[in-house]
Each structure stands twice: as C-alpha cells, then as structure tokens.
Design an enzyme around this catalytic site. Sequence first.
Site, PDB file in Angstrom:
ATOM      1  N   ARG B 257       0.860  -1.189   0.000  1.00 17.66           N
ATOM      2  CA  ARG B 257       0.000   0.000   0.000  1.00 17.66           C
ATOM      3  C   ARG B 257       0.890   1.231   0.000  1.00 17.66           C
ATOM      4  NH1 ARG B 257      -2.464   1.041   5.388  1.00 17.66           N
ATOM      5  NH2 ARG B 257      -1.016   2.772   5.360  1.00 17.66           N
ATOM      6  N   HIS B 261      -3.613   4.757   4.513  1.00 20.44           N
ATOM      7  CA  HIS B 261      -4.796   3.881   4.544  1.00 20.44           C
ATOM      8  C   HIS B 261      -5.972   4.584   3.842  1.00 20.44           C
ATOM      9  CE1 HIS B 261      -8.176   1.513   5.885  1.00 20.44           C
ATOM     10  NE2 HIS B 261      -8.653   2.539   6.561  1.00 20.44           N
ATOM     11  N   TYR B 270       3.894   5.593  11.233  1.00 22.51           N
ATOM     12  CA  TYR B 270       4.172   4.206  11.638  1.00 22.51           C
ATOM     13  C   TYR B 270       5.035   3.408  10.663  1.00 22.51           C
ATOM     14  CZ  TYR B 270      -0.114   3.822   8.798  1.00 22.51           C
ATOM     15  OH  TYR B 270      -1.051   3.942   7.810  1.00 22.51           O
TER      16      TYR B 270
END
Lengths: 349, 363
Positions: B257, B261, B270
């Site tokens: 990805r 998100h 993160y």
Amino acid sequence: MSKITLIEAVNLALHRAMREDPNVVALGEDIGTNGGVFRATDKLRERFGIKRVMDTPLAETLIAGMTVGMAAQGLRPVAEIQFMGFIYATFEQLVSHASRMRNRTKGRLSCPMVLRAPYGGGIHAPEHHSESMEAMLAHIPGLRVVIPSSPARAYGLLLSAIRNPDPVVFLEPKRIYRAVAQEVADDGQGLPLDTCFTLREGKDITLVSWGAMLQETLQAADGLAEAGVSAEVIDVGTLAPIDMFSIEASVAKTGRCCIVQEAPRHVGVGAEIAARLAENSIFDLTAPVLRICGYDTVMPYYRNEQHFLPSAALIQQKVLASLEQGSAWEDQQFEPAQPATLATVRKLA
Amino acid sequence: MHQNILQFQVASYRFLNEQGQLEQALPEWTADQERILAAYRTMVLIRNFDQKAISLQRTGQLGTYPSVLGQEAIGTAIGQSMRKDDVLAPYYRDLAAQTLRGVSLKETLLYWGGDERGSAFENCPEDLPNCVPIATQLCHAAGVATAFKVRGGKRAVVASCGEGATSKGDFLESLNVAGSWQLPLVVVVNNNQWAISTPRSVQTASESIAQKAIGAGIQGVQVDGNDYFAISDAIIKAIAKAHAGKGATLIEALSYRLGDHTTADDASRYRTQAELKKAWSREPIQRLRQYLLDQGLWSETLEQALQADTRKRIEQEVKAYLDTPPQPPEAMFDHLFEELPEALIQQRAELIANSMQTGGGLA
C-alpha cells in the site's frame, strides 16, 4: 382439520413456502437430516432435497452473511439460528448489510430473507438459551422483527415474512412451541405484517404483549374479567416497524395501558410503546402506563427462571393495583401525588 | 510411533521481475496483446484517478477516500478475468476491478462523496457494493456462490479483501464453507502489508496467507500481485476452475500500500521512508511499461497520448460528479423497504417539514 402446535405450524409454513416458490431455500445448523433441534425443519430435506435444505458449518456469522448473499441473488433464504443466545454473531450482518442492502444500492439489490430463532425462557434450558433480546433487533432501521404468539399466527406470519421483499427476523417463543394446539388450515394465507392483532376486546384497560407472554396476559384478562375488569388484549405481532395506531386507538377507548414483556425493562420494546403513548395519547390516559417486565438482570439459570418471568397472577395483581391508583388519581383531580421515596417503596415491597 | 500423515506445499510465482524482465516464459493467454495494452491503460487511468480523488478530498470536494496506489495490477487482473455474468464482492480498494466491471468513475466519486447512488451501479446489476466492514463481504460471496450452485449454471464469484481481513472469523468461515460445499468462489487477498498501522507480521505468524487455504481444504496460491502477468494468470485459472465446478481458490497477491490507509490517515507515523522507497521500486505500472517498451508495444508518444486521454476522461467524470445535485432529504426513507411501512410515513413527512423549516438540519 387437526390441531397443531406452534412448532408444527412453523414446519407447515416452511413446507408450504418451499412448495410454492422454488427460490425459497432453508439453511442452518442441524436443519437437514435432523430436521432442526426443535424439528421446525422436519422432512424438508426429504421433500426438497439437499440443494434447497442446507446443513451449514457451525458458524452463525457465516449463516447470516451467506443468507445476505443468497438474498442479494434473488433467492428467498430462510436461515435458522438454533437459539437466540447465538444470534449475536449475526448482528454485524444484520446491521451493516441485511437491513441496508436495498438502501445503499438505491433498490438495485435487496435482502428478501428470514432469520428464524427460538427465543425466551421457561423451558429449563441451559445458560444462554433463555433470553429475550428482541429490543436489540427492533432498534435496527430497515429490519422487521416479527413474533408469533399462537400456531395460527406462526403459520400466517411466517408465510408473510418469507414472501416479504425485505429482511425479517422471526423470533419463535419456544416456551409455547408445544404448549398450545389449535386448528390451522394449510391454505397458504399469510397474515399481515406491521399490524397488531386484537385478541380480546375490552373497555377498562389495554394489555399489550407479544410472544409467549400472551398466554399469561390472556389468563390475567380472564381473571380480571372475574373481578369485573374488562381488559382489551393486543398482540403486537410485528415489533418493528410497530403499529402504534392500533395501540393508541385502543388506549383512546380504555384510557389505561399495561405492557407485559418477558424482556428486561430498560430500553425494551415496552419503553418505546410507553414513550409513544406519552407523546400521542397522554390526554387519553387516566392512569400512568404500567410495565410488567423481566428484571434488568442477567437471566437467572433455570432453577430461578420462574421468578424472572411475569406470571398471570402478577399481571392481574399489578393491573388491579394500577386501576385503584388510577381511580385515586381521578379522585384527586390531578393534584400531584406524593413523590415515592425509598422508604415508601420499601414499605410497599 | 508417529507417522507423517499429510504434507503440504504452497506455490508462489511471478513472471515479470521488478525491472520488467521476464523470469520465465509467459502463459498462452498473453498472446492477446490488446489485453495487455488494455491492462496498462487501465492501470494508468486508475493511478491518475486516484491522485485526482485525493486532491478532491484535500480541497473539500470529496469525503474520506482510500487510495489504491500500488495495487492497480490486482484490480485490473480481477476486472479483466471475470466474465460479465460472474459476480464481484469487493472490499474498498477494488477501484480497478470495479471500473472494468462497469462501475463509472462518477459512481465511485458519488460513493466516496457521500451519496448512496454511487452503489446503484447502472452497468453491473448483480455486483455487490463496496464493503467497509472488514471481511463481511466474503460471507456474502459464499452466499452468492451458493445461489449459483442452487440454480445450476456456470458462474463464479470473485471476492477481494486485504491481509488484515484474514484475521477475521468471517474470512476463515467463508473459506471453510467454500471447501466443504465446493463453491465456485475465488478469494483474492491484496496483501499490501499494512492494515492501517498494523503490519502483516502482527496479523499472523503464518509464513504465507495462501497457506490459510489448506485448513479449509481448498487450493491456495501466492503470486506477485505487482506482476500483472502472475496475478492475472492465477485469477484466470481460479475462475476457470470455479466455472468447471471444481471448487474454490485462495489467491494471495503480494503487493504494497504505497499510500496512506485513507485520506484520514498519515502513514509516516508508523512506517519508514526507507521501507516506502523500497516498495516504490516494486510497484506494478513501471515494470509493465518497461516490458511493453522492450517488446516494442509502447512508446513515449503513445504514453503522452494516453496520459492526455486519461486526464480528459477523469475531468469529464469529475464534472459529472460535481454537477450531480444531492438527493432530496427524504431519499433516506425511499429505499429503506420496498414499500414504506405505514409506521414510517409520518416520520418521512416530519423530515420534509423539518428540513424546509430549518433549511436542512446541521449546517
């Protein structure tokens, strides 16, 4: 025409529905060869075959989700959740999909499905097999919640639920699965959803209930009649969307209302009925609305379940007390009563 | 004495490496050059649209949007390999598949722009809408596949999810029944390594996602999901198997990805820049372009024309979306049931009156 029990009426309606519409399929745990743990699906497998009567893996989330998928394809699946105590795993599918498939696709897809489950206490069942959590389901927009209270209504309402183009949760009061028998014609006639049934006409008080509690409510009405009180008895039938028109019309006539539910009191269906009467019928009421409910406790194990379930005697007693209170209220010409204190409550208890 | 009663193997493969060079001979279906070129054009369209959707969100013209950056090959392979009469049960990062199935970019914008009409899908009447509650669509897919089985006929269902979804019971329950009932189902896991901030290693200790098929008694395979040829090959085979009544397949498509998100997320909180940079070197579009250039099937001129065409198409769809007025407030009642129950007629009238009196609720 022979007399049949409520569970036999469910079975009869399932046979009828599957016979008249090849899109109707049944699925659930142990519903095939075994015919369901209560025999609701008895002989369906023999009659309609393995493709239309499916024993599923032991997975309630899956059962609900597959039912949504089948319904989106235009089948009319009737899924059984073996006991209401295991229905909670289906909530995500009911809330997030079944109840909103039509809305979220603007009518392109829909969910003509029925999720059946036996519910309620009184059969000395193990833990998790006796609760009445219908209010949790009745809160979900887009979902119908239907509860029959007799063999005839089980037959007629289940047929209508299966034929309905939208999702229905059909909760079966297992305490009276075999307790009462009545003549039911297998004529394929459905009974109307979204409407109450007036089981008994009366003029002094309206008793409102649903499911197995109607047994006690009707018995209480008999007892009240002996005491000279004429009680009207209403079977709600469809808890969501609820037919308040009938209840309000009855209260307009009687001026009093008592709601009897097996479920815990807090935020129950009875709370909604009472609130709606407060909104719309306050000037028809000559006494406060009375609720007779299960307690806001965990359902006790079966040695004590009879103390949780309202009895006919309790209903009768509470109603008589409320009628006296109502008369007192009238006598006081609407002067505010003394607020109840903990001390007076303890004294009364 | 113990004896080893069963042994399992999990296959993993790819054709095109990260530099766009073939590692092994391509399968026969790749002889269709137009299919490969169409795939490339779709992937470019989706990447440009994705960028546009993010900028629409940043400028207040679209709601929260989940980018598909880096996963274009998987969706393209799904969309190209399905038959029109198969059914897609997507998650929310299946833009390429849905676009190829016939969902318009305008509908996609309407959906993420807060309008239910975005799932009305004028051109694919049976596909399920975007599914936000994780893995729940896999149970629907099993139900649709069961409906196909009940009615007979040779249709398949393709369901898609991320690797985070494989931690849910819904995923395992669906695979399990697909095995037990031999359903015509293909489950494609977009293993993009991140479920919001949770890395793949936290989801499962399984060496692969593909091996989760073994417990369900179905076939599982891992492919490089950024290699258009590998992921297409796996899906083509799985769908053919489903059409032939030979049961379900789990496909783990390895990808990454590259975006956040959603537009509400900030992945820099993160994960490291170094990891992201490495992932960019494996992305799917560059390597397919390199392959096409090497084969003499593509050129800078064709690329420029494609970029211009793509932008034009996107602008048209964005305009159609922005020009669409919102539904009237009472629309919230109009598809709640097939016929509005009497009990709700008054509420609908109340809503109309309230909206007229106050100009429409919260500003």
